[in-house]
Motif scaffolding. Sequence first.
Motif, PDB file in Angstrom:
ATOM      1  N   ASN A 170     -36.196 -20.176  62.946  1.00 23.01           N
ATOM      2  CA  ASN A 170     -36.655 -21.558  62.851  1.00 23.01           C
ATOM      3  C   ASN A 170     -35.602 -22.423  62.152  1.00 23.01           C
ATOM      4  O   ASN A 170     -35.302 -23.535  62.574  1.00 23.01           O
ATOM      5  N   CYS A 171     -35.014 -21.885  61.097  1.00 23.08           N
ATOM      6  CA  CYS A 171     -33.987 -22.588  60.328  1.00 23.08           C
ATOM      7  C   CYS A 171     -32.801 -22.934  61.241  1.00 23.08           C
ATOM      8  O   CYS A 171     -32.322 -24.068  61.266  1.00 23.08           O
ATOM      9  N   LEU A 172     -32.346 -21.954  62.016  1.00 26.26           N
ATOM     10  CA  LEU A 172     -31.206 -22.177  62.918  1.00 26.26           C
ATOM     11  C   LEU A 172     -31.585 -23.143  64.045  1.00 26.26           C
ATOM     12  O   LEU A 172     -30.808 -24.040  64.394  1.00 26.26           O
ATOM     13  N   ASP A 173     -32.778 -22.977  64.609  1.00 29.15           N
ATOM     14  CA  ASP A 173     -33.235 -23.826  65.722  1.00 29.15           C
ATOM     15  C   ASP A 173     -33.355 -25.295  65.321  1.00 29.15           C
ATOM     16  O   ASP A 173     -32.914 -26.177  66.044  1.00 29.15           O
ATOM     17  N   VAL A 174     -33.985 -25.532  64.167  1.00 29.30           N
ATOM     18  CA  VAL A 174     -34.183 -26.915  63.740  1.00 29.30           C
ATOM     19  C   VAL A 174     -32.838 -27.579  63.480  1.00 29.30           C
ATOM     20  O   VAL A 174     -32.591 -28.706  63.900  1.00 29.30           O
ATOM     21  N   ALA A 179     -28.691 -31.346  65.419  1.00 29.15           N
ATOM     22  CA  ALA A 179     -27.297 -31.565  65.821  1.00 29.15           C
ATOM     23  C   ALA A 179     -27.195 -31.956  67.294  1.00 29.15           C
ATOM     24  O   ALA A 179     -26.095 -32.108  67.833  1.00 29.15           O
ATOM     25  N   GLY A 180     -28.360 -32.062  67.942  1.00 28.55           N
ATOM     26  CA  GLY A 180     -28.360 -32.501  69.341  1.00 28.55           C
ATOM     27  C   GLY A 180     -28.076 -31.400  70.354  1.00 28.55           C
ATOM     28  O   GLY A 180     -27.821 -31.681  71.527  1.00 28.55           O
ATOM     29  N   LEU A 181     -28.121 -30.145  69.923  1.00 34.35           N
ATOM     30  CA  LEU A 181     -27.895 -29.040  70.872  1.00 34.35           C
ATOM     31  C   LEU A 181     -29.149 -28.841  71.708  1.00 34.35           C
ATOM     32  O   LEU A 181     -30.257 -29.123  71.267  1.00 34.35           O
ATOM     33  N   LYS A 182     -28.976 -28.334  72.921  1.00 38.29           N
ATOM     34  CA  LYS A 182     -30.122 -28.182  73.828  1.00 38.29           C
ATOM     35  C   LYS A 182     -30.388 -26.717  74.172  1.00 38.29           C
ATOM     36  O   LYS A 182     -29.454 -25.931  74.354  1.00 38.29           O
ATOM     37  N   HIS A 183     -31.687 -26.396  74.268  1.00 37.90           N
ATOM     38  CA  HIS A 183     -32.106 -25.053  74.666  1.00 37.90           C
ATOM     39  C   HIS A 183     -32.067 -24.965  76.187  1.00 37.90           C
ATOM     40  O   HIS A 183     -32.749 -25.713  76.871  1.00 37.90           O
ATOM     41  N   LYS A 184     -31.209 -24.076  76.695  1.00 33.94           N
ATOM     42  CA  LYS A 184     -31.174 -23.889  78.145  1.00 33.94           C
ATOM     43  C   LYS A 184     -31.681 -22.490  78.453  1.00 33.94           C
ATOM     44  O   LYS A 184     -31.646 -21.603  77.589  1.00 33.94           O
ATOM     45  N   LYS A 185     -32.137 -22.288  79.672  1.00 27.80           N
ATOM     46  CA  LYS A 185     -32.656 -20.978  80.049  1.00 27.80           C
ATOM     47  C   LYS A 185     -31.558 -19.915  79.889  1.00 27.80           C
ATOM     48  O   LYS A 185     -30.448 -20.091  80.372  1.00 27.80           O
ATOM     49  N   GLY A 186     -31.877 -18.847  79.187  1.00 29.39           N
ATOM     50  CA  GLY A 186     -30.901 -17.783  78.973  1.00 29.39           C
ATOM     51  C   GLY A 186     -29.890 -18.098  77.880  1.00 29.39           C
ATOM     52  O   GLY A 186     -29.020 -17.279  77.572  1.00 29.39           O
ATOM     53  N   PHE A 187     -29.969 -19.268  77.285  1.00 26.19           N
ATOM     54  CA  PHE A 187     -29.033 -19.642  76.223  1.00 26.19           C
ATOM     55  C   PHE A 187     -29.791 -20.417  75.146  1.00 26.19           C
ATOM     56  O   PHE A 187     -29.765 -21.632  75.082  1.00 26.19           O
ATOM     57  N   PRO A 188     -30.520 -19.663  74.289  1.00 23.07           N
ATOM     58  CA  PRO A 188     -31.347 -20.314  73.265  1.00 23.07           C
ATOM     59  C   PRO A 188     -30.504 -21.037  72.216  1.00 23.07           C
ATOM     60  O   PRO A 188     -29.287 -20.859  72.145  1.00 23.07           O
ATOM     61  N   LEU A 189     -31.171 -21.837  71.393  1.00 21.15           N
ATOM     62  CA  LEU A 189     -30.475 -22.640  70.383  1.00 21.15           C
ATOM     63  C   LEU A 189     -29.671 -21.782  69.398  1.00 21.15           C
ATOM     64  O   LEU A 189     -28.581 -22.158  68.993  1.00 21.15           O
ATOM     65  N   ALA A 223     -30.347 -29.119  53.125  1.00 23.33           N
ATOM     66  CA  ALA A 223     -28.990 -29.427  52.670  1.00 23.33           C
ATOM     67  C   ALA A 223     -28.017 -29.487  53.850  1.00 23.33           C
ATOM     68  O   ALA A 223     -27.188 -30.396  53.943  1.00 23.33           O
ATOM     69  N   ALA A 224     -28.128 -28.522  54.765  1.00 22.05           N
ATOM     70  CA  ALA A 224     -27.217 -28.488  55.917  1.00 22.05           C
ATOM     71  C   ALA A 224     -27.441 -29.716  56.800  1.00 22.05           C
ATOM     72  O   ALA A 224     -26.483 -30.324  57.297  1.00 22.05           O
ATOM     73  N   THR A 225     -28.714 -30.086  56.995  1.00 20.90           N
ATOM     74  CA  THR A 225     -29.028 -31.252  57.827  1.00 20.90           C
ATOM     75  C   THR A 225     -28.506 -32.540  57.179  1.00 20.90           C
ATOM     76  O   THR A 225     -27.969 -33.420  57.863  1.00 20.90           O
ATOM     77  N   ALA A 226     -28.632 -32.626  55.844  1.00 24.31           N
ATOM     78  CA  ALA A 226     -28.135 -33.813  55.139  1.00 24.31           C
ATOM     79  C   ALA A 226     -26.627 -33.963  55.336  1.00 24.31           C
ATOM     80  O   ALA A 226     -26.118 -35.057  55.583  1.00 24.31           O
ATOM     81  N   LEU A 227     -25.907 -32.832  55.252  1.00 25.14           N
ATOM     82  CA  LEU A 227     -24.447 -32.877  55.442  1.00 25.14           C
ATOM     83  C   LEU A 227     -24.089 -33.250  56.877  1.00 25.14           C
ATOM     84  O   LEU A 227     -23.102 -33.925  57.139  1.00 25.14           O
ATOM     85  N   LEU A 228     -24.928 -32.798  57.790  1.00 25.35           N
ATOM     86  CA  LEU A 228     -24.718 -33.117  59.206  1.00 25.35           C
ATOM     87  C   LEU A 228     -24.768 -34.627  59.422  1.00 25.35           C
ATOM     88  O   LEU A 228     -23.896 -35.220  60.063  1.00 25.35           O
ATOM     89  N   LEU A 235     -19.040 -29.971  62.984  1.00 24.47           N
ATOM     90  CA  LEU A 235     -20.271 -29.242  63.292  1.00 24.47           C
ATOM     91  C   LEU A 235     -20.016 -27.727  63.274  1.00 24.47           C
ATOM     92  O   LEU A 235     -20.850 -26.944  62.814  1.00 24.47           O
ATOM     93  N   GLU A 236     -18.841 -27.335  63.761  1.00 26.67           N
ATOM     94  CA  GLU A 236     -18.481 -25.905  63.782  1.00 26.67           C
ATOM     95  C   GLU A 236     -18.514 -25.328  62.358  1.00 26.67           C
ATOM     96  O   GLU A 236     -19.031 -24.228  62.143  1.00 26.67           O
ATOM     97  N   ASP A 237     -17.952 -26.087  61.400  1.00 31.27           N
ATOM     98  CA  ASP A 237     -17.927 -25.602  60.018  1.00 31.27           C
ATOM     99  C   ASP A 237     -19.332 -25.531  59.432  1.00 31.27           C
ATOM    100  O   ASP A 237     -19.644 -24.629  58.655  1.00 31.27           O
ATOM    101  N   LEU A 238     -20.179 -26.480  59.806  1.00 30.55           N
ATOM    102  CA  LEU A 238     -21.554 -26.465  59.293  1.00 30.55           C
ATOM    103  C   LEU A 238     -22.338 -25.294  59.882  1.00 30.55           C
ATOM    104  O   LEU A 238     -23.091 -24.623  59.178  1.00 30.55           O
ATOM    105  N   CYS A 239     -22.166 -25.038  61.179  1.00 24.03           N
ATOM    106  CA  CYS A 239     -22.848 -23.894  61.809  1.00 24.03           C
ATOM    107  C   CYS A 239     -22.405 -22.592  61.150  1.00 24.03           C
ATOM    108  O   CYS A 239     -23.209 -21.716  60.836  1.00 24.03           O
TER     109      CYS A 239
END
Lengths: 344, 219
Positions: A170-174, A179-189, A223-228, A235-239
């Motif tokens: 849930n933490c990673l998904d939210v 960050a505007g990433l999209k869930h696609k079939k076979g490629f979850p968030l 905290a991560a979302t605030a920095l975002l 974004l790569e460094d935050l992920c």
Amino acid sequence: MRNPQKDQQTKQAYCLGIESTADDFGVGICSFDGDILANKSDGYIPTEGGIHPREAARHHAEVADKVLNHALTAAKVKPSDLSVIAFSQGPGLGPCLRTGATVARALASYLDIPLVGINHSVAHIEIGKLKTGAQDPVTLYASGGNTMVTAFDSGRYRVFGETLDIALGNCLDVFAREAGLKHKKGFPLGAAVEKLALEGKRLVSLPYVVKGMDLSLSGLLTAATALLYKGDFRLEDLCYSLQEHAFSMVTEVTERALAHTEKREVLLTGGVAANKRLQQMLAVIAQEHDASFHVVPLEFATDNGAMIAWTGVLAYKHGLQTPVDESFVRLRWRVDKVDVPWIS
Amino acid sequence: MDKLTGQVLLKKGAEASLYLADWHGRKVVVKMRILKKYRPQVLDERIRSYRTVHEPQLMHEAKAAGVLTPLIYMVSVAESLIVMEYIEGKQVKQLLNEASKAERRELCVGIGELIGKLHKNGLIHGDLTTSNMIQSRGGKVFLVDFGLGEKNVELEAQGVDLHLMKRALQSTHYRFWEECFSNVLCGYSSVLGLDAAERVYEKIREIERRGRYVDERKQ
């Protein structure tokens, strides 16, 4: 009603398992010897935001007959060959669970065979053991809805560590959605975050909250979302930083449980088990404690019907059945409330 | 490290290794926080040095609050190690399982009093398990392993601390955890007073409702 002893003697005994705790509707068919003959599922992908329970349940009702048919065809098993119907009775989202339970009750009544309600978390552990050969592991079960470290002791899986708030997936998904990433079939968030994290170079300091054997992820997410939003970091460094902090925390509590229980095996399961970096961290602690490390194959690590079918076999063989009038769903059925008589 | 001799590994924990050693003729425990290869070096060093510095500070303040903890002899942040007094005795984890009901009651009420004294003085232990409590030969209970502790006067921190105690009793002493925990609360409220203790209990219930899949959570 059939007699469990008789079914054990005949080789052609099968259990059909239905999984519907969250966004996946799954059907698995398993022989009483532990052969998985079919494992089919159809996942609900929200157009925006997280899982809407009512919409997910509507999806499950729409695909149920299709998924059932796929599973029966793949397994080459006729409905009349089934000996027992298993279903995930909890924990999970109410509307989703009720849809699966309704299908299960209907099948069991129509075929006049027993019904057995299965705890979803127990099923994750049991299929992991079946598929990896682990016998008595410390299990980290990390998914969108669960993050817990369990190990068997005196008749039950005991919870040695768990999240005090949100789950790891849930933490990673939210964060991914923010960050505007999209869930696609076979490629979850989670896979999207993992991919970006590989390009991360700089470790940004974030909260690291381990409390005893438990952990807390909500502050890390905030905290991560605030920095975002602040926009000072790539974004790569935050992920990368989010993953490193969150995974280090779950690895630390898993290591604590391993040292405490002195077990010889570590098992990783749940949707987040797909993450290579998490696998790597757990492999390191397993090695340091002379324990073997096992990852459940992805098909059986995410929510699936086969795990319910296999746990249904174990439960049924040990005399467990769930009469229809006691088959109400249990939204908050903790793993440590379930007796597991098949382990001695 | 040069003055330490005859080191014997006592326990390899998750976070640290504990050695029994001789330091200027004293029997001591050397707690060494091991490098964790699974996490990035920067993060690992931050965590280890933070805990190595804070643990002795908290143990010192715990003494001032009237809670027995081992004496600190030496700290080396560079090596992430703490040299402390060796407490001859038994872990409460073992004792509870061997004790009679009356003995369990006395032990748990005493533990509750210790937690109460910590909280009353703004200290959080952070890892209250029965493995982190040692009853000395003289019958006194010492608290050890303050590595996850903090100075905090907030209700939230106190609630989590007691919630962890409850969870540790549930997983390790599941046969009689309810009786043990209610005795812990008994001792706790005798130190903090009924009103203050009740506020912490309400916080514990709130923390539990926040968790996943708990009966207490509202529909």
